[in-house]
Design a protein around this motif. Structure first.
Motif, PDB file in Angstrom:
ATOM      1  N   PHE A  45       0.701  -0.972  -0.045  1.00  0.00           N
ATOM      2  CA  PHE A  45      -0.315  -0.388   0.215  1.00  0.00           C
ATOM      3  C   PHE A  45       0.814   1.484   0.593  1.00  0.00           C
ATOM      4  CE2 PHE A  45      -2.988  -3.035   2.029  1.00  0.00           C
ATOM      5  CZ  PHE A  45      -4.133  -3.062   0.959  1.00  0.00           C
ATOM      6  N   GLN A  46       0.153   2.434  -0.703  1.00  0.00           N
ATOM      7  CA  GLN A  46       0.808   3.674  -1.043  1.00  0.00           C
ATOM      8  C   GLN A  46      -0.059   4.657  -0.355  1.00  0.00           C
ATOM      9  OE1 GLN A  46       1.917   5.104  -4.594  1.00  0.00           O
ATOM     10  NE2 GLN A  46       2.230   6.732  -3.997  1.00  0.00           N
ATOM     11  N   LEU A  47       0.748   5.281   0.931  1.00  0.00           N
ATOM     12  CA  LEU A  47      -0.263   6.424   1.793  1.00  0.00           C
ATOM     13  C   LEU A  47       0.318   7.560   1.389  1.00  0.00           C
ATOM     14  CD1 LEU A  47      -2.137   7.388   3.808  1.00  0.00           C
ATOM     15  CD2 LEU A  47      -0.193   7.131   5.539  1.00  0.00           C
ATOM     16  N   GLU A  48      -0.715   7.996   0.644  1.00  0.00           N
ATOM     17  CA  GLU A  48      -0.929  10.010   0.347  1.00  0.00           C
ATOM     18  C   GLU A  48      -1.138  10.491   0.930  1.00  0.00           C
ATOM     19  OE1 GLU A  48      -0.130  11.611  -4.295  1.00  0.00           O
ATOM     20  OE2 GLU A  48       0.955   9.932  -3.845  1.00  0.00           O
ATOM     21  N   ASP A  49      -1.267  11.664   1.154  1.00  0.00           N
ATOM     22  CA  ASP A  49      -2.748  12.350   1.652  1.00  0.00           C
ATOM     23  C   ASP A  49      -3.493  12.083   2.840  1.00  0.00           C
ATOM     24  OD1 ASP A  49      -1.365  14.896   0.435  1.00  0.00           O
ATOM     25  OD2 ASP A  49      -2.169  14.312  -1.930  1.00  0.00           O
ATOM     26  N   SER A  50      -3.110  10.834   3.475  1.00  0.00           N
ATOM     27  CA  SER A  50      -3.978  10.288   4.847  1.00  0.00           C
ATOM     28  C   SER A  50      -5.020   9.610   3.687  1.00  0.00           C
ATOM     29  CB  SER A  50      -4.949  11.171   4.885  1.00  0.00           C
ATOM     30  OG  SER A  50      -4.540  11.936   6.023  1.00  0.00           O
ATOM     31  N   VAL A  51      -4.611   9.032   2.382  1.00  0.00           N
ATOM     32  CA  VAL A  51      -5.592   8.025   1.753  1.00  0.00           C
ATOM     33  C   VAL A  51      -4.646   7.009   1.545  1.00  0.00           C
ATOM     34  CG1 VAL A  51      -6.962   7.511  -0.428  1.00  0.00           C
ATOM     35  CG2 VAL A  51      -7.158   9.651  -0.081  1.00  0.00           C
ATOM     36  N   HIS A  52      -4.498   5.290   1.890  1.00  0.00           N
ATOM     37  CA  HIS A  52      -4.209   4.752   1.271  1.00  0.00           C
ATOM     38  C   HIS A  52      -4.982   4.003   0.006  1.00  0.00           C
ATOM     39  CE1 HIS A  52      -3.597   4.168   5.686  1.00  0.00           C
ATOM     40  NE2 HIS A  52      -2.477   2.834   4.971  1.00  0.00           N
ATOM     41  N   SER A  53      -3.591   3.871  -0.871  1.00  0.00           N
ATOM     42  CA  SER A  53      -4.015   3.145  -2.569  1.00  0.00           C
ATOM     43  C   SER A  53      -2.906   1.685  -2.486  1.00  0.00           C
ATOM     44  CB  SER A  53      -3.476   3.840  -3.332  1.00  0.00           C
ATOM     45  OG  SER A  53      -2.164   4.365  -3.383  1.00  0.00           O
ATOM     46  N   ILE A  54      -3.527   1.300  -3.702  1.00  0.00           N
ATOM     47  CA  ILE A  54      -2.297  -0.051  -3.566  1.00  0.00           C
ATOM     48  C   ILE A  54      -1.559   0.042  -4.346  1.00  0.00           C
ATOM     49  CG2 ILE A  54      -2.538  -2.340  -4.766  1.00  0.00           C
ATOM     50  CD1 ILE A  54      -5.524  -2.812  -3.286  1.00  0.00           C
ATOM     51  N   GLU A  55      -0.368   0.319  -4.370  1.00  0.00           N
ATOM     52  CA  GLU A  55       0.786   0.640  -4.957  1.00  0.00           C
ATOM     53  C   GLU A  55       1.520  -0.871  -5.949  1.00  0.00           C
ATOM     54  OE1 GLU A  55       5.512   0.938  -4.409  1.00  0.00           O
ATOM     55  OE2 GLU A  55       4.851   2.900  -3.067  1.00  0.00           O
ATOM     56  N   SER A  56       1.119  -2.006  -5.248  1.00  0.00           N
ATOM     57  CA  SER A  56       1.263  -3.693  -6.336  1.00  0.00           C
ATOM     58  C   SER A  56       0.906  -4.787  -5.281  1.00  0.00           C
ATOM     59  CB  SER A  56       3.104  -3.267  -6.191  1.00  0.00           C
ATOM     60  OG  SER A  56       3.991  -3.672  -4.758  1.00  0.00           O
ATOM     61  N   ILE A  57       0.332  -5.850  -5.994  1.00  0.00           N
ATOM     62  CA  ILE A  57       0.103  -7.021  -5.112  1.00  0.00           C
ATOM     63  C   ILE A  57       0.517  -8.088  -6.783  1.00  0.00           C
ATOM     64  CG2 ILE A  57      -1.918  -8.200  -5.390  1.00  0.00           C
ATOM     65  CD1 ILE A  57      -3.728  -5.961  -5.721  1.00  0.00           C
ATOM     66  N   GLU A  58       1.603  -8.903  -5.355  1.00  0.00           N
ATOM     67  CA  GLU A  58       1.985  -9.932  -6.506  1.00  0.00           C
ATOM     68  C   GLU A  58       1.302 -11.404  -5.869  1.00  0.00           C
ATOM     69  OE1 GLU A  58       6.201 -12.020  -5.899  1.00  0.00           O
ATOM     70  OE2 GLU A  58       6.152 -10.393  -5.437  1.00  0.00           O
ATOM     71  N   ARG A  59       1.599 -12.381  -7.078  1.00  0.00           N
ATOM     72  CA  ARG A  59       0.562 -13.513  -6.562  1.00  0.00           C
ATOM     73  C   ARG A  59       1.869 -14.389  -6.185  1.00  0.00           C
ATOM     74  NH1 ARG A  59      -0.645 -18.578 -10.020  1.00  0.00           N
ATOM     75  NH2 ARG A  59      -1.060 -19.043  -9.073  1.00  0.00           N
ATOM     76  N   LEU A  60       1.814 -14.638  -4.895  1.00  0.00           N
ATOM     77  CA  LEU A  60       2.780 -15.729  -4.087  1.00  0.00           C
ATOM     78  C   LEU A  60       2.659 -17.486  -3.978  1.00  0.00           C
ATOM     79  CD1 LEU A  60       3.153 -13.871  -0.660  1.00  0.00           C
ATOM     80  CD2 LEU A  60       4.889 -13.579  -2.779  1.00  0.00           C
ATOM     81  N   VAL A  61       2.831 -17.767  -5.439  1.00  0.00           N
ATOM     82  CA  VAL A  61       2.573 -18.546  -5.731  1.00  0.00           C
ATOM     83  C   VAL A  61       2.736 -20.392  -4.968  1.00  0.00           C
ATOM     84  CG1 VAL A  61       2.518 -21.143  -7.568  1.00  0.00           C
ATOM     85  CG2 VAL A  61       2.315 -18.508  -8.231  1.00  0.00           C
ATOM     86  N   GLY A  62       4.775 -20.215  -4.695  1.00  0.00           N
ATOM     87  CA  GLY A  62       5.367 -20.971  -3.718  1.00  0.00           C
ATOM     88  C   GLY A  62       4.470 -21.158  -1.926  1.00  0.00           C
TER      89      GLY A  62
END
Length: 83
Positions: A45-62
């Motif tokens: 997550f990224q926090l900018e101006d008190s708002v959380h947004s998703i920076e990246s999502i990665e599938r963890l296969v293992g």
């Protein structure tokens, strides 16, 4: 943050964090391609101006495979347990 993809509906996906905090609902289009319910994901997550947004999502296969194997093993032990 590690999460499990709990459900996917028409436009929304529900993620359950490993840390026990509340469910996270995101837009289905935010998910990486080829993810399935039960997959373990790493969400940054990224926090900018008190708002959380998703920076990246990665599938963890293992990690997903490891957890599925552990659940399968527990299920077999329960199934073979004598009353």
């Amino acid at each position: 943050m590690r999460v499990v993809l709990e459900s996917v509906n028409d436009e929304l996906a529900t993620l359950i964090p490993d840390d026990g905090s509340g469910a996270i609902v995101i837009g289905k289009k935010t998910l990486p391609a080829f993810v399935h319910v039960g997959d373990v994901l790493e969400v940054v997550f990224q926090l900018e101006d008190s708002v959380h947004s998703i920076e990246s999502i990665e599938r963890l296969v293992g990690e997903t495979e490891k957890r599925k194997a552990r659940i399968k093993s527990k299920r077999e032990k329960l199934k073979n347990r004598k009353n």
